[in-house]
Structure formats: structure tokens, C-alpha cells
Design a protein around this motif. Structure first.
Motif, short mmCIF file in Angstrom:
data_model
loop_
_atom_site.label_atom_id
_atom_site.label_comp_id
_atom_site.label_asym_id
_atom_site.label_seq_id
_atom_site.Cartn_x
_atom_site.Cartn_y
_atom_site.Cartn_z
N GLU A 146 42.49 73.16 -13.32
CA GLU A 146 41.39 74.15 -13.43
C GLU A 146 41.80 75.06 -13.17
OE1 GLU A 146 40.05 72.69 -9.40
OE2 GLU A 146 38.59 71.42 -9.99
N PHE A 147 43.30 75.80 -12.69
CA PHE A 147 43.72 76.93 -12.98
C PHE A 147 44.27 77.05 -14.12
CE2 PHE A 147 47.66 79.73 -12.52
CZ PHE A 147 46.18 80.59 -11.79
N TYR A 148 44.79 76.45 -14.62
CA TYR A 148 45.29 76.41 -16.03
C TYR A 148 44.26 75.87 -17.41
CZ TYR A 148 49.45 77.50 -14.42
OH TYR A 148 50.75 78.14 -14.20
N SER A 149 42.93 75.48 -16.84
CA SER A 149 42.11 75.37 -17.95
C SER A 149 42.29 74.55 -18.99
CB SER A 149 40.88 76.38 -17.98
OG SER A 149 39.50 76.00 -18.69
N ALA A 150 42.76 73.28 -18.71
CA ALA A 150 43.56 72.02 -19.61
C ALA A 150 42.21 71.85 -21.01
CB ALA A 150 43.71 70.85 -19.63
N ASP A 151 40.77 71.73 -20.68
CA ASP A 151 40.10 71.48 -21.53
C ASP A 151 39.89 72.63 -21.98
OD1 ASP A 151 40.33 68.59 -20.40
OD2 ASP A 151 38.37 69.34 -19.18
N THR B 215 47.79 69.17 -6.24
CA THR B 215 47.27 68.51 -7.44
C THR B 215 47.20 66.71 -6.69
OG1 THR B 215 48.73 69.67 -8.83
CG2 THR B 215 47.24 68.05 -9.24
N CYS B 216 48.10 66.68 -6.13
CA CYS B 216 48.10 65.16 -5.41
C CYS B 216 46.97 65.18 -3.81
CB CYS B 216 49.35 65.29 -4.73
SG CYS B 216 50.64 64.76 -5.79
N THR C 69 40.10 73.83 -2.88
CA THR C 69 41.01 74.32 -3.20
C THR C 69 41.37 73.98 -5.15
OG1 THR C 69 42.18 72.25 -3.09
CG2 THR C 69 42.48 73.99 -1.89
N VAL C 70 41.75 75.16 -5.62
CA VAL C 70 42.34 74.88 -7.22
C VAL C 70 43.22 74.25 -7.64
CG1 VAL C 70 42.33 76.31 -9.96
CG2 VAL C 70 41.10 77.03 -8.12
N ASN C 71 43.15 73.25 -8.16
CA ASN C 71 44.12 72.14 -8.90
C ASN C 71 44.39 73.13 -10.30
OD1 ASN C 71 42.55 71.86 -11.18
ND2 ASN C 71 41.94 69.29 -9.63
N VAL D 63 55.43 70.35 1.21
CA VAL D 63 55.24 70.82 1.82
C VAL D 63 54.30 71.93 1.37
CG1 VAL D 63 55.54 73.11 3.50
CG2 VAL D 63 56.94 71.06 3.38
N PRO D 64 53.16 72.16 1.60
CA PRO D 64 51.28 73.68 1.66
C PRO D 64 52.43 74.69 1.22
CG PRO D 64 50.95 72.67 3.01
CD PRO D 64 52.69 71.70 3.58
N GLN D 65 52.83 75.30 0.36
CA GLN D 65 52.98 76.56 0.17
C GLN D 65 52.13 77.22 -1.25
OE1 GLN D 65 57.39 77.09 -0.24
NE2 GLN D 65 57.79 75.81 1.57
N VAL D 66 52.41 78.43 -1.42
CA VAL D 66 51.87 79.27 -2.51
C VAL D 66 52.06 79.07 -2.95
CG1 VAL D 66 51.25 82.08 -3.41
CG2 VAL D 66 51.11 80.69 -0.85
N TYR D 67 51.44 79.04 -4.51
CA TYR D 67 51.70 78.28 -6.26
C TYR D 67 53.51 76.89 -6.21
CZ TYR D 67 51.19 83.23 -6.43
OH TYR D 67 50.98 84.50 -6.46
#
Length: 96
Positions: free
Chosen positions: A80-85, A59-60, A75-77, A49-53
Motif C-alpha cells: 500500500e505504501f509503495y502502491s505496487a499495483d 507487512t507480516c 496500518t499501511v503495509n 520488534v515494531p518500530q517506525v519504518y
């Protein structure tokens, strides 16, 4: 005094857990089955269920959108949010 709409989400799930534990405690086969169904439904709600956070859902969604539409979403996945790169670059720079 705030009503149930302001009740912490964690507390709602803790209450649900207590209800399921009590249903198991009754020892009846139907009650145990119902408790299992409730627990599975709760997990599905949290995951899909889409909810905040709700990073798993978004991501899916972003991955499916990218595969089907062949373009990025607005939207940010998680990545992108944690900027893994960026974190990988930082770890390389500091020698970790």
C-alpha cells in the motif's frame, strides 16, 4: 551534547558488530557462542520488534490480521505504501 538516546540506530548496530568481532577475536569457545547469540538476537529484534519504518514487521502483521480477522487493518503495509499495483500500471503505460 546529545546523549546516547540520540545516537544513530545504525551506529548502535555498528558498535554491536565491533563488540561481537572482538568477542570472536578472543578465541574462546564461550565468547564465540555468546557473540553468535547476540548477533541472532539483534537480527530478531530488527525483524520482529515494531518500530517506525519496519516494513517487514508491519507487512507480516497486516497479513496475519487479514487472515485471522478477515478484514483490513488501519496500518499501511509495504504494497500500500509503495502502491505496487499503480507502478505496474505505470510500467504498462510507458511500455516497460
Amino acid at each position: 551534547m546529545p546523549g546516547p538516546a540520540y545516537f544513530n540506530t545504525f551506529l548502535w548496530y555498528a558498535e554491536l558488530l565491533l563488540v561481537c568481532v572482538r568477542m570472536y577475536g578472543l578465541g574462546k569457545k564461550k565468547m564465540r557462542l555468546l557473540a553468535n547469540v547476540i548477533a541472532v538476537l539483534a537480527v530478531l529484534v530488527v525483524m520482529f520488534v515494531p518500530q517506525v519504518y519496519n516494513d517487514f514487521y508491519y507487512t507480516c502483521y497486516n497479513q496475519a490480521y487479514k487472515i485471522i480477522k478477515h478484514k483490513e487493518t488501519s496500518t499501511v503495509n509495504y504494497n500500500e505504501f509503495y502502491s505496487a499495483d499503480l507502478f505496474e500500471d505505470i510500467k504498462d503505460e510507458i511500455g516497460l
